[in-house]
Design a protein around this motif. Structure first.
Motif, PDB file in Angstrom:
ATOM      1  N   VAL A 129     189.068  -6.311 144.602  1.00  0.00           N
ATOM      2  CA  VAL A 129     188.033  -6.475 143.582  1.00  0.00           C
ATOM      3  C   VAL A 129     186.754  -5.811 144.069  1.00  0.00           C
ATOM      4  O   VAL A 129     186.293  -6.077 145.192  1.00  0.00           O
ATOM      5  N   LEU A 130     186.199  -4.947 143.221  1.00  0.00           N
ATOM      6  CA  LEU A 130     184.928  -4.294 143.512  1.00  0.00           C
ATOM      7  C   LEU A 130     183.885  -4.795 142.519  1.00  0.00           C
ATOM      8  O   LEU A 130     184.027  -4.586 141.311  1.00  0.00           O
ATOM      9  N   VAL A 131     182.882  -5.471 143.036  1.00  0.00           N
ATOM     10  CA  VAL A 131     181.795  -5.996 142.215  1.00  0.00           C
ATOM     11  C   VAL A 131     180.664  -4.970 142.195  1.00  0.00           C
ATOM     12  O   VAL A 131     180.203  -4.546 143.268  1.00  0.00           O
ATOM     13  N   VAL A 171     194.304   2.912 141.970  1.00  0.00           N
ATOM     14  CA  VAL A 171     194.662   2.678 140.570  1.00  0.00           C
ATOM     15  C   VAL A 171     193.715   1.646 139.972  1.00  0.00           C
ATOM     16  O   VAL A 171     193.462   0.593 140.586  1.00  0.00           O
ATOM     17  N   VAL A 172     193.189   1.949 138.787  1.00  0.00           N
ATOM     18  CA  VAL A 172     192.346   0.995 138.047  1.00  0.00           C
ATOM     19  C   VAL A 172     193.147   0.582 136.816  1.00  0.00           C
ATOM     20  O   VAL A 172     193.055   1.213 135.756  1.00  0.00           O
ATOM     21  N   PRO A 225     187.241  -0.738 133.964  1.00  0.00           N
ATOM     22  CA  PRO A 225     186.251  -1.657 134.512  1.00  0.00           C
ATOM     23  C   PRO A 225     185.819  -2.742 133.517  1.00  0.00           C
ATOM     24  O   PRO A 225     185.817  -2.523 132.311  1.00  0.00           O
ATOM     25  N   VAL A 226     185.449  -3.889 134.094  1.00  0.00           N
ATOM     26  CA  VAL A 226     184.952  -5.018 133.313  1.00  0.00           C
ATOM     27  C   VAL A 226     183.432  -4.931 133.295  1.00  0.00           C
ATOM     28  O   VAL A 226     182.785  -5.209 134.305  1.00  0.00           O
ATOM     29  N   ASP A 227     182.869  -4.513 132.149  1.00  0.00           N
ATOM     30  CA  ASP A 227     181.415  -4.379 132.018  1.00  0.00           C
ATOM     31  C   ASP A 227     180.889  -5.607 131.301  1.00  0.00           C
ATOM     32  O   ASP A 227     181.048  -5.759 130.086  1.00  0.00           O
ATOM     33  N   LEU A 228     180.276  -6.501 132.051  1.00  0.00           N
ATOM     34  CA  LEU A 228     179.766  -7.755 131.498  1.00  0.00           C
ATOM     35  C   LEU A 228     178.415  -7.578 130.819  1.00  0.00           C
ATOM     36  O   LEU A 228     177.863  -8.578 130.336  1.00  0.00           O
ATOM     37  N   ILE A 287     187.400  -3.529 138.791  1.00  0.00           N
ATOM     38  CA  ILE A 287     185.977  -3.231 138.919  1.00  0.00           C
ATOM     39  C   ILE A 287     185.244  -4.097 137.909  1.00  0.00           C
ATOM     40  O   ILE A 287     185.548  -4.070 136.705  1.00  0.00           O
ATOM     41  N   VAL A 288     184.295  -4.882 138.367  1.00  0.00           N
ATOM     42  CA  VAL A 288     183.582  -5.804 137.494  1.00  0.00           C
ATOM     43  C   VAL A 288     182.103  -5.784 137.836  1.00  0.00           C
ATOM     44  O   VAL A 288     181.728  -5.706 139.012  1.00  0.00           O
ATOM     45  N   GLY A 289     181.247  -5.853 136.812  1.00  0.00           N
ATOM     46  CA  GLY A 289     179.817  -5.847 137.089  1.00  0.00           C
ATOM     47  C   GLY A 289     178.978  -5.826 135.835  1.00  0.00           C
ATOM     48  O   GLY A 289     179.454  -6.102 134.728  1.00  0.00           O
TER      49      GLY A 289
END
Length: 903
Positions: A557-559, A509-510, A529-532, A488-490
């Motif tokens: 991949v979930l954006v 699974v994350v 999650p990848v929190d940009l 998960i990225v966003g």
């Protein structure tokens, strides 16, 4: 079968098959007269037609002892096929007069040879012979008749050839085989697809009832065809106009030049039958009747006559009471939809016009069929067509009813191995039939049956139209995931956390990502999650997506992007599109507040839960497809209807050593005897229920039926103490005090029986006495047989809490042992079977074998309406049934699944 049934031919035409009647004599003579001299010679081995005519007199006479089917096309008799059982007086046949061998023969009109009718009739004759105990069919064929020899060879039955006396003798074993099932399904598929080709990809279209009024339904259909760019001839038909929409208008179908593949009927209901007959006379291939006012308005007879007209003429019928049909690849919009559907990769069928129109507002489609009243063309037909449609990747169905659910399951299971099939089936909230009284039947409502049926077929059942749209977009645009790991990225931590929570709820699974996989500014959190951060620019999001799209550590991949932060919505969408152009794993997006597609291929959802739900459906479908492929590669063999690995005991000897045929025969005799004694059916006595379970090797605790207190005490002393006494008569014994456990002496048993009889009264007709078994996990195994859906097997938490806890899993048999274990693992109580809190694991394989055996029993015996094994006590080394309830009822025999026919 006295009136027969309609069948599809290889070229898409329709024939009617029925038993031969004495009144067919004149039509049979006409068939002989139309046959060429060579055809008569190849059938009767003599020149001329005299022998053929004489034989037609014979088979329509009173002394004819054969079984014959005839076929008509456009109400003309064009074929006859027969088998004549042998007797002890026949040449070399069984001297004891057995009728298990028969001579086989067929005569086809020259005009219908080559369209598969001969093969179909031979299939049906063989199925009828097998049902009547005739195993060996013998066809004598002249050596030069290579066409017939090939037909017999390729029929799908076990064959042997012998040459002598100037003929080739072909012996066929009528017993159904997997090969026969495979070729029957293949032929049915070819015929079904051919029958719809001229409906969904017509070369020419007539619109009957197209008027000058732009608001009229017929005019709107014609306008949509013109505006959509249909390339073939278009013919408006209206006796009151010379021109409509700039096209020459014809007063009747008889005046239309050339062939017409598809006719759309938009006339008042009282004129539809007349129009259908005109179309039949003009040899139209298919009718789409948009007119309402038929079965939905109480005019079932009129709808039945409309179908009869269409079938007799070989026309497929869509509707009545429908919106029309669309094929975007063929630029066909033969509907009165208010907007032109956009071209896509989803094929859509809707039984509701309103639901179909709403779906088309949100889905891009390859084709759309509004089936309306579904008098003829149904979801089963469309699955056959769309399976091979190169323009369709996903099939979506909205159904309000099943016409032939068993056939749906058979077709869907094959289709879902190649393409996902999505289903929204209305009617989930029905209370079901509560007149049934067993635990299993109370739990197995018709909607549960639908769930089990579609699950077994790999169909994705969804609760709402919104979920269908979300899932269809993902499956049509992205590859299937190879696993459950999601990155998960966003730019927004809150929605990303919501997405992670949703993943956990759906079993996704994350995983923690390795250091350095995603490069980001120092303030970012890159674990997953990848929190940009909200300041992340479009190129930063794109770079992170690119890295994750090629990472081996994740499967999807979930954006997650919340506009207008960073570079804004438009720039971020462009960055996501560029980053995913070459991705080989599914990438989807949650753009807060925005549904749609990014770059026409990355599905975008307004909320995180939507995206995760769609992804979870894709993951489960991918896993089912992988399991299905593995199961097809090698299924465990089954002997006598039960797994060959089951050990033989005194109780299971018949099931483990006898053939499947012998097992079924013994079981059917028990059921037959009970229904003879009680023609209306009812609950089997405990002894009969025990004998029936023994046929299938189901372990049942030793029991004794008694009818008095003294007899109960004696039985307990004989079998051993402590003892259990259970009342015979009440269905739910525990509810009325009809079960007493742990009785330590004969006197306690005697007293328990007396107290029970006094409390229950006349409903108690006796009692069952058993020795108390060691403690274990109480499980219920059960099943029901629905006339439409067929058998359903259940396993769940047993004992007195069976209905209270509603912890159950259902499947459609037949089952493999692995599938039964999967059912058991789905139960919330399953940890109790696998060593909960340090306890020894229970004998799950033994329980799974019981489930498989019950599935086979239900398949073999449709008269078993409902069945409960409750409880089955599962200990560390066995799974033993201590109580059984089986209700039998008379039922009509189901048509063979091998019998190709239209519903």
């Amino acid at each position: 079968m006295s009136d027969g049934y309609d069948v599809l031919l290889r070229d898409g035409g329709i024939a009617h098959v029925r038993p031969l009647r004495p009144t067919d004599r004149e039509a049979l003579h006409a068939l002989v007269d139309r046959s060429s001299v060579r055809s008569a010679y190849l059938r009767f081995f003599t020149g001329g037609r005299n022998t053929a005519h004489a034989y037609m007199d014979e088979i329509t006479g009173a002394g004819y002892r054969g079984h014959a089917l005839v076929a008509t096309v456009r109400e003309e008799l064009v074929a006859v096929a027969e088998y004549i059982p042998a007797t002890g007086d026949d040449d070399g046949r069984d001297g004891d007069g057995r009728r298990d061998t028969a001579d086989l023969a067929i005569l086809l009109d020259d005009a219908v040879q080559g369209n598969g009718l001969g093969t179909l009739l031979l299939e049906h004759v063989a199925i009828d012979a097998a049902a009547n105990g005739v195993r060996d069919l013998v066809a004598d064929v002249l050596p030069e008749n290579q066409t017939m020899i090939r037909v017999l060879r390729d029929l799908g039955l076990v064959t042997a050839r012998h040459t002598g006396d100037g003929t080739v003798r072909v012996d066929l074993d009528s017993s159904p085989t997997p090969e026969l099932q495979a070729v029957v399904e293949a032929r049915d598929h070819v015929a079904g697809r051919a029958s719809l080709t001229r409906v969904l990809a017509p070369r020419s279209v007539a619109v009957i009832g197209a008027g000058r009024d732009p608001g009229g339904v017929g005019h709107r259909v014609l306008r949509n065809l013109l505006d959509g760019g249909f390339a073939g001839p278009l013919h408006p038909v209206n006796p009151k106009a010379d021109q409509v929409a700039g096209l020459t208008c014809y007063p009747a179908m008889a005046e239309v030049p050339g062939e017409v593949d598809l006719a759309v009927v938009a006339v008042p209901p009282e004129h539809v039958l007349e129009v259908a007959r005109d179309c039949a006379a003009a040899h139209v291939a298919g009718l789409v009747v948009v007119t309402s006012g038929f079965a939905e308005a109480g005019r079932r007879d009129a709808e039945g006559e409309l179908l009869r007209v269409c079938r007799s003429a070989g026309m497929r019928l869509v509707g009545p009471n429908c919106l029309g049909v669309v094929n975007t690849a063929a630029r066909l919009n033969a509907s009165f939809l208010p907007h032109a559907p956009a071209r896509g990769r989803v094929a859509l069928m809707s039984q509701s016009g309103a639901v179909g129109a709403a779906l088309l507002e949100r889905l891009d489609v390859s084709s759309f069929v509004s089936v309306g009243n579904k008098a003829d063309v149904s979801g089963n037909d469309l699955l056959e067509y769309w399976e091979d449609d190169e323009d369709t990747d996903v099939i979506a169905l909205y159904l309000e009813s099943f016409g032939n659910p068993r056939k749906f399951a058979r077709i869907a299971r094959r289709v879902t191995a190649r393409k996902p099939v999505l289903l929204v089936k209305s009617g989930r909230s029905g209370a079901g039939d509560r007149a049934v009284r067993s635990h299993t039947a109370a739990a197995a409502t018709p909607d549960v049956a639908v769930d089990a049926l579609v699950r077994a077929a790999g169909v994705i059942r969804l609760d709402s139209v919104h979920e269908l749209i979300d899932t269809a977009r993902l499956l049509a645009a992205q590859p299937l995931p190879r696993g459950r790991r999601v990155a998960i990225v966003g730019n927004s931590g809150g929605p990303e956390a919501m997405a992670a929570d949703a993943c956990e709820r759906h079993g996704l699974v994350v995983p923690e990502l390795p250091d350095g996989l995603v490069r980001a500014r120092s303030a970012a959190a890159v674990g997953n999650p990848v929190d940009l951060t909200a300041d992340a620019l479009a190129d930063e999001i794109g770079a992170a997506v690119s890295a994750l799209a090629v990472a081996d550590e994740v499967d999807a991949v979930l954006v997650v992007y919340t506009p207008p932060f960073g570079s804004g919505l438009a720039e971020t969408r462009r960055a996501v599109a560029a980053a995913t152009r070459d991705a080989d794993k599914p990438v989807l997006a949650c753009v807060t507040g925005h549904d749609g597609l990014i770059d026409g291929r990355v599905p975008s959802y307004a909320y995180p839960e939507q995206a995760v739900e769609a992804l979870a459906q894709a993951v489960r479908y991918a896993e089912w497809r992988a399991r299905s492929a593995g199961a097809s590669a090698g299924v465990k063999t089954v002997a006598g209807g039960v797994p060959a690995t089951v050990s033989t005991t005194a109780a299971t000897a018949l099931a483990d050593t006898a053939s499947a045929t012998e097992v079924r025969a013994a079981a059917r005799e028990i059921v037959r005897a009970e229904l003879t004694a009680r023609p209306g059916g009812g609950w089997l006595p405990p002894a009969a229920a025990g004998r029936l379970l023994a046929c299938y090797g189901v372990d049942l605790a030793e029991s004794a039926e008694v009818t008095g207190a003294d007899a109960a005490a004696e039985a307990a002393a004989r079998m051993g103490l402590p003892a259990v006494v259970k009342a015979i008569g009440p269905v739910h014994k525990s509810d009325v005090g009809g079960v007493r456990l742990g009785l330590g002496s004969p006197e306690e048993v005697r007293r328990a029986y007396e107290e029970m009889a006094e409390r229950i009264g006349p409903e108690m007709t006796g009692a069952t006495v058993q020795r108390m078994l060691p403690p274990g996990v109480e499980i219920i195994v059960g099943g029901v047989n629905y006339p439409a859906f067929g058998p359903l097997v259940m396993v769940g938490m047993g004992g007195v809490t069976a209905e209270l806890l509603a912890d159950q899993s259902f499947r459609v048999p037949p089952l493999t042992t692995d599938e039964a274990v999967e059912m058991i693992r789905e139960l919330r109580c399953s940890p109790l079977l696998y060593g909960y809190r340090g306890a020894a694991p229970a004998a799950v394989p033994a329980l799974a074998e019981q489930v498989v055996r019950i599935g086979r029993l239900l398949e073999d015996l449709p008269e078993v309406a409902e069945l409960d094994l409750n409880p089955v006590i599962v200990t560390t080394d066995a799974a033993v049934t201590v109580d059984v309830r089986i209700r039998v009822t008379p039922c009509d025999p189901q048509p063979s699944p091998l019998l190709r026919r239209l519903r």
